[in-house]
Design an enzyme around this catalytic site. Structure first.
Site, short mmCIF file in Angstrom:
data_model
loop_
_atom_site.label_atom_id
_atom_site.label_comp_id
_atom_site.label_asym_id
_atom_site.label_seq_id
_atom_site.Cartn_x
_atom_site.Cartn_y
_atom_site.Cartn_z
N ARG A 48 -12.75 75.48 19.48
CA ARG A 48 -14.37 73.99 18.48
C ARG A 48 -13.76 73.84 17.21
NH1 ARG A 48 -15.99 75.53 22.47
NH2 ARG A 48 -19.00 75.50 22.15
N HIS A 52 -11.78 67.97 26.27
CA HIS A 52 -12.63 69.19 26.20
C HIS A 52 -13.12 69.49 27.71
CE1 HIS A 52 -16.41 71.51 23.55
NE2 HIS A 52 -15.57 72.83 24.96
N GLU A 100 -16.23 64.65 19.11
CA GLU A 100 -15.96 64.49 20.23
C GLU A 100 -17.08 63.64 20.68
OE1 GLU A 100 -16.38 67.84 22.55
OE2 GLU A 100 -14.53 69.24 20.85
#
Length: 320
Positions: free
Chosen positions: A231, A279, A260
């Site tokens: 993360r 991601h 994000e």
């Protein structure tokens, strides 16, 4: 008497509908990403698979029937854990589903940075024939895997094919196959100077928030590469930008970020020694099948037998 309800907020192969009907023939089953399929049934659902923002609104009120929530992700840090715990709702994650695709991404990033593949791709676009001073190899180097869960274990296994020395960090400190030396999290600073690659595969918890800051980055070798698929909040992003800009570390492969999508004005976009992926490290053609076959269906059978799940049960105290 109202029938019990199961909601799965994902699009699945139609064969799963038949499989589920065999296990829970008396239940009503709603499957699909489109909220119109299941939204009006949320407050009556006893089991929900796949977290959506609507669940908090409808399933955490007094009249809700929810008893078990299965996430479609390994991380659960974005869920209202305290509310789920206070309502005694069982929570299971998709931990383990990502071991193959994410470990492939980890090594893709490690290899690309080491052999300057990202530089050559840029050169190709401008038809530039240039060596780029590429002279590194991965074999027999040392990799530190920060978080030896399912992904970390698979990463360690692959590392051995490159003859690498594997140092691991995990909360328990318990030894694991393919890991040469295991350390506890409080020993992180001890191993950072030893690593040619540092790979973060941790979940985000109170203990892992900004685990790597300026101090830890300065402890790394100037020739070391950092890979983060955990993360974004685990790393102090501004300190990372500084370390990369000033060549305190050699480079980074980053799949996760504090914000994000990554802001267009982030300096990370412009750095030559950084590879950015959006991601997507856990993306795979087999994702839904692994969640259903390896986690949800076995847990559903156990739940029907004795109201308890057994696979990937989230510890609310630990946050994973």
């Amino acid at each position: 008497m109202m029938k019990k309800k199961l909601i799965i907020t994902q699009d699945l192969d139609s064969t799963y509908n038949d499989i589920l009907k065999e296990i829970i023939p008396e239940w009503e089953i709603y499957i699909g990403k489109d909220p119109s399929i299941w939204l009006e049934h949320l407050k009556d659902a006893e089991i929900v698979a796949g977290w959506k923002k609507e669940i908090k609104e409808h399933c955490l009120e007094e009249s809700s029937q929810l008893k078990w929530l299965q996430t479609w992700s390994a991380g659960v840090n974005n869920l209202p854990l305290s509310e789920l715990e206070s309502r005694n709702i069982q929570l299971t994650s998709a931990n383990g589903v990502h071991a193959y695709p994410i470990s492939e991404t980890i090594f893709g990033l490690m290899l690309a940075l080491t052999r300057k593949i990202h530089t050559y791709v840029k050169n190709q676009q401008s038809k530039k024939w240039h060596h780029a001073n590429m002279n590194l190899e991965m074999h027999e180097k040392t990799v530190g895997i920060i978080g030896v869960g399912a992904i970390g274990k698979e990463t360690a296994k692959i590392a051995k094919a490159f003859g690498m020395k594997v140092l691991g960090v995990r909360h328990s400190g318990i030894q694991e196959d393919y890991v040469d030396e295991m350390y506890k999290q409080e020993q992180l600073n001890e191993i950072l100077p030893l690593c040619d690659y540092v790979v973060i595969t941790l979940p985000l918890t109170k203990e892992t928030y900004r685990l790597l800051g300026a101090e830890q980055l300065k402890l790394m070798k100037s020739s070391a590469f950092l890979i983060n698929i955990g993360r974004g909040e685990i790393i102090d992003e501004s300190a990372l930008v500084q370390a990369l800009t000033e060549n305190e570390i050699a480079g980074a492969g980053l799949d996760v970020f504090i914000k994000e999508p990554l802001s267009e004005d982030s300096p990370l976009w412009e750095l030559e020694n950084v590879i950015i992926t959006p991601h997507t490290s856990g993306s795979t053609e087999h994702y839904n099948k692994r969640v259903m076959d390896d986690i949800f269906i076995p847990n559903l059978k156990s739940y029907i037998d004795d109201q308890k799940t057994i696979i990937n049960v989230v510890d609310f105290e630990k946050g994973y």
